[in-house]
Design a protein around this motif. Structure first.
Motif, mmCIF file in Angstrom:
data_model
loop_
_atom_site.group_PDB
_atom_site.id
_atom_site.type_symbol
_atom_site.label_atom_id
_atom_site.label_comp_id
_atom_site.label_asym_id
_atom_site.label_seq_id
_atom_site.Cartn_x
_atom_site.Cartn_y
_atom_site.Cartn_z
ATOM 1 N N SER A 216 0.828 -1.206 0.000
ATOM 2 C CA SER A 216 0.000 0.000 0.000
ATOM 3 C C SER A 216 0.856 1.247 0.000
ATOM 4 O O SER A 216 1.840 1.335 0.751
ATOM 5 N N VAL A 217 0.482 2.186 -0.843
ATOM 6 C CA VAL A 217 1.188 3.457 -0.934
ATOM 7 C C VAL A 217 0.187 4.581 -1.127
ATOM 8 O O VAL A 217 -0.960 4.360 -1.520
ATOM 9 N N VAL B 43 -8.913 -5.903 -11.689
ATOM 10 C CA VAL B 43 -9.797 -5.432 -10.640
ATOM 11 C C VAL B 43 -11.073 -6.255 -10.718
ATOM 12 O O VAL B 43 -11.392 -6.835 -11.762
ATOM 13 N N PRO B 44 -11.833 -6.329 -9.623
ATOM 14 C CA PRO B 44 -13.036 -7.157 -9.628
ATOM 15 C C PRO B 44 -13.988 -6.807 -10.764
ATOM 16 O O PRO B 44 -14.249 -5.632 -11.032
ATOM 17 N N GLY B 45 -14.478 -7.840 -11.428
ATOM 18 C CA GLY B 45 -15.448 -7.655 -12.485
ATOM 19 C C GLY B 45 -14.876 -7.257 -13.825
ATOM 20 O O GLY B 45 -15.644 -7.032 -14.770
ATOM 21 N N ASP C 289 -4.667 2.786 -10.084
ATOM 22 C CA ASP C 289 -3.691 1.721 -10.265
ATOM 23 C C ASP C 289 -3.918 0.568 -9.290
ATOM 24 O O ASP C 289 -3.279 -0.481 -9.420
ATOM 25 N N THR C 290 -4.780 0.765 -8.325
ATOM 26 C CA THR C 290 -5.080 -0.286 -7.366
ATOM 27 C C THR C 290 -5.638 -1.508 -8.087
ATOM 28 O O THR C 290 -6.606 -1.416 -8.835
ATOM 29 N N VAL D 208 -3.360 1.798 -3.773
ATOM 30 C CA VAL D 208 -2.961 3.194 -3.812
ATOM 31 C C VAL D 208 -4.095 4.020 -3.228
ATOM 32 O O VAL D 208 -5.209 4.026 -3.757
ATOM 33 N N SER D 209 -3.804 4.710 -2.163
ATOM 34 C CA SER D 209 -4.819 5.515 -1.499
ATOM 35 C C SER D 209 -4.680 6.975 -1.895
ATOM 36 O O SER D 209 -3.580 7.464 -2.173
#
Length: 130
Positions: A11-12, A42-44, A91-92, A128-129
């Motif tokens: 996590s960044v 990513v989901p879906g 980018d998560t 990425v938050s």
């Protein structure tokens, strides 16, 4: 079988950097002429091309990461590294290392579709938050 061992991930904060790596090994590992790189999911959604190193060493990037991510290959350790700079929340994803073996006629030159890959890593999470 080619085994892909991923490392890194985590996590960044947005704007930060992270490096993930993937090491290739196994009885079917060619040692030369292969394509290797990263997809993300990513989901879906289907797996999306991130970056790859082709058999002759050229690099290719997905449009969403051009100018921010850099992929490189370390021949001594059979490892590709993906340096992700200027990370954005979008980018998560779960990042998968992918491998395509050399073609019968020469080095691998095909990259971009997950369907064309032959082996996959287990995936490493990148968050990425904002």
């Amino acid at each position: 079988q080619v085994y892909l061992m991923e490392s890194g991930g985590g996590s960044v904060q947005a704007g930060g950097s992270l490096e993930i790596s993937c090491n290739a090994s196994g009885p079917d590992f060619s040692g030369d002429g292969y394509c290797m790189g990263w997809f993300r999911q990513v989901p879906g959604k289907p797996k999306e091309n991130v970056a790859g190193v082709l058999g002759l060493g050229a690099t290719t990037y997905g449009d969403s990461v051009k100018g921010r991510f850099t992929i490189s290959k370390d021949h001594a350790t059979n490892t590709v590294h993906l340096l992700m700079n200027s990370l954005k929340p979008e980018d998560t994803a779960l990042y998968y290392c992918a491998y395509r073996r050399p073609e019968r006629y020469g080095p691998c030159s095909l990259w971009g579709r997950y369907q064309d890959m032959h082996f996959w890593g287990q995936g490493t999470e990148v968050h990425v938050s904002s």
